[in-house]
Design a protein around this motif. Structure first.
Motif, PDB file in Angstrom:
ATOM      1  N   LYS A  35       3.220  -2.426 -10.139  1.00 41.00           N
ATOM      2  CA  LYS A  35       3.431  -3.428  -9.090  1.00 41.00           C
ATOM      3  C   LYS A  35       2.763  -2.975  -7.778  1.00 41.00           C
ATOM      4  O   LYS A  35       2.183  -3.781  -7.061  1.00 41.00           O
ATOM      5  CB  LYS A  35       4.931  -3.638  -8.880  1.00 41.00           C
ATOM      6  N   PHE A  76       6.287  -6.003 -12.841  1.00 40.56           N
ATOM      7  CA  PHE A  76       5.097  -5.432 -12.210  1.00 40.56           C
ATOM      8  C   PHE A  76       4.266  -6.487 -11.485  1.00 40.56           C
ATOM      9  O   PHE A  76       3.069  -6.356 -11.280  1.00 40.56           O
ATOM     10  CB  PHE A  76       4.256  -4.600 -13.180  1.00 40.56           C
ATOM     11  N   GLY A  77       4.978  -7.566 -11.057  1.00 41.30           N
ATOM     12  CA  GLY A  77       4.335  -8.503 -10.155  1.00 41.30           C
ATOM     13  C   GLY A  77       3.455  -9.518 -10.833  1.00 41.30           C
ATOM     14  O   GLY A  77       2.535 -10.046 -10.231  1.00 41.30           O
TER      15      GLY A  77
END
Ligand code: HEM
Length: 476
Positions: A108, A400-401
């Motif tokens: 991320k 992790f975005g």
């Protein structure tokens, strides 16, 4: 005899092999794509081959891709498959040396560092580096090894954008040699054995220490200078990133993450760019079409490229997508199973400690999924996009975005899927498209003997065997 692996009840069929221990290493290593296709015909989507005494359970087709990419953490581990290869290169405390939840946080950090704002800033940098590099192609017509050229260029563009101008400025001196030695440790043999006492591993270990020291000295100098408006990932890691528990990344961790992204992006992007240029040279009429697309979007070939224009260059995008369909740089995705693991909708059970692998290039090059699958045809993606507009898969957040399709059933997965999916895809597209767009403004390329080079499967990343091309300066 103990040298032969004794089949367990219900395990997927084991490919017969003649040499104990070595197993199918040789036939598989020479041409893995042929090996997997032939065995898929004989045994279906699931079979096992023996590689230096290890069970490699191969899972093919869209079902096999989904099985491996979406394996639960409790069932299969990427760390256990990749640790011996990556930890000595990247260093401790990052990626496969930490629990998966920590890796998700680290991914991320990098993903957020590759923000749209930063990607925007990278386009002129990449164009400038490419223009400068191509001044070496200074004749009206000449022969160049396009894979070597792209490897040299991409270390310049990637180090400039991701690692910062200080690293870029040292490329001609210290950094290139350190990178070369560290990269020498990224070998298939190190996937199979922990810390082999071979000379390349000694160089790898020395290079790792030098690279970490180099990055840490830059971080220190930046802190002393107090400037914080840079757009590189180093800046982001060292000034913005906190774990969920509030702890900041240490400089050692930031350095190790930077080594990891450098390694993850370098060969993948340079071979993809080289293959894209090789395929374009097979269909030379596409060079003019690419130029016309740029003229349509930007007005003229003298206008500098920018992030928004790049988004509208659909043919450029589809050239990269198609190169990744036919020559994805990573062909085998590995995990190691932690317990006896049944394969859904079959009677097979994979024995504990086996490796499982999917090979998405097989589904991406199958007639079942793509008509005239072996042909390089960027236009097929226009049709594909229309047919696949409506996707009703649930989305998953692995932390992790990036949100993900709940299933990884697409036949085309060059950037993987699930919790280990690539976070460098957007950066890779920005980089490769900018390089191709800049190059076609100046040059047409031709294959030397009218044939594409063969693949070299002996390296971690599948590379062209000989990628010499003739360049010809355009009249633009
Ligand atoms: C993961 C492909 C460029 C960073 C992956 C995976 C694939 C992939 C297939 C999944 C591996 C697995 O599931 O075991 C590619 C291709 C690229 C590319 C084809 C370029 C054409 C990049 C770049 C970066 C990067 C430029 C960094 C800026 C990563 C990272 C992971 C990853 C951090 C996550 C590993 C994990 O979670 O286990 N990539 N990659 N990649 N890639 Fe990329």
């Amino acid at each position: 005899t103990i040298l032969y692996i004794r089949p367990k009840p219900n395990e997927p069929p084991i490919i017969p092999y003649w040499i104990p221990l070595i197993g199918s290493a040789i036939t598989m290593g020479i041409d893995p794509v042929k090996f997997y296709r032939e065995n898929q015909k004989k045994h279906g989507n699931y079979f096992t081959y023996i590689l230096l005494g290890r069970r490699m359970v191969t899972c093919l087709g869209s079902e096999g891709n989904n099985f491996v990419f979406n394996a639960k953490l409790a069932d299969a581990s990427a760390e256990d498959a990749y640790r011996s290869l990556t930890v000595p290169v990247f260093g401790e405390g990052v990626v496969y040396d930490v629990e998966n939840s920590v890796l998700m946080e680290q991914k991320k950090f990098v993903k957020s560092g590759l923000s749209i704002k930063n990607l925007r800033a990278y386009v002129p940098m990449i164009q400038m580096e490419t223009d400068n590099y191509l001044t070496r192609w200074n004749k009206k017509s000449g022969i160049e090894d396009v894979h070597n050229a792209m490897a040299e260029l991409i270390i310049m563009t990637a180090s400039r954008c991701l690692l910062g101008e200080e690293v870029r400025s040292k490329l001609d001196e210290t950094f290139a040699q350190i990178f070369h030695d560290l990269d020498g440790g990224f070998k298939p043999i190190n996937f199979l054995f922990d810390n082999l006492p071979i000379p390349s591993n000694k160089l790898r270990d020395e290079a790792h220490i030098k690279m970490r020291k180099f990055f840490m000295s830059i971080m220190q100098a930046r802190r002393e200078a107090g400037i914080t408006d840079r757009t590189d990932v180093m800046e982001y890691l060292t000034t913005q990133c906190h774990y969920k528990n509030g702890r900041k990344l240490t400089d050692v961790e930031s350095s190790h993450i930077m080594i990891a992204i450098l390694m993850a992006g370098q060969h993948t992007s340079s071979t993809t760019t080289a293959w894209a240029l090789l395929f374009l040279s097979e269909k030379p009429e596409l060079f003019e079409k690419l130029r016309q697309e740029q003229i349509k979007v930007l007005g003229s070939l003298d206008v500098p490229l920018n992030y928004d224009a790049l988004k509208q260059l659909t043919l450029h995008e589809n050239v990269v997508r198609e190169a990744l369909r036919l020559r994805p740089p990573i062909i085998q995705i590995m995990r190691r199973v932690k317990k006896d693991l049944p394969i859904p909708q079959t009677n097979y059970v994979i024995p504990k400690d086996s490796f499982i692998q999917c090979v998405p290039t097989i589904s991406a090059r199958s007639e079942e999924n793509f008509e005239n699958a072996e042909e390089f045809n960027p236009n097929r993606w226009e049709v594909f996009d229309q047919q696949n507009k409506e996707r009703d898969d649930d989305l998953i957040d692995y932390g992790f975005g990036q949100l993900h399709m709940a299933s990884a059933k697409s036949p085309y997965l060059p950037f993987g899927a699930g919790r280990h999916r690539c976070i460098g895809e957007q950066f890779a597209y920005v980089q490769i498209k900018t390089i191709i767009a800049t190059l076609v403004r100046k040059f047409d390329l031709e294959l030397l003997n009218g044939k594409l080079p063969m693949c070299d499967f002996t390296t971690m990343i599948v590379q062209p065997k000989d990628s010499s091309l003739r360049y010809k300066r355009t009249n633009y």
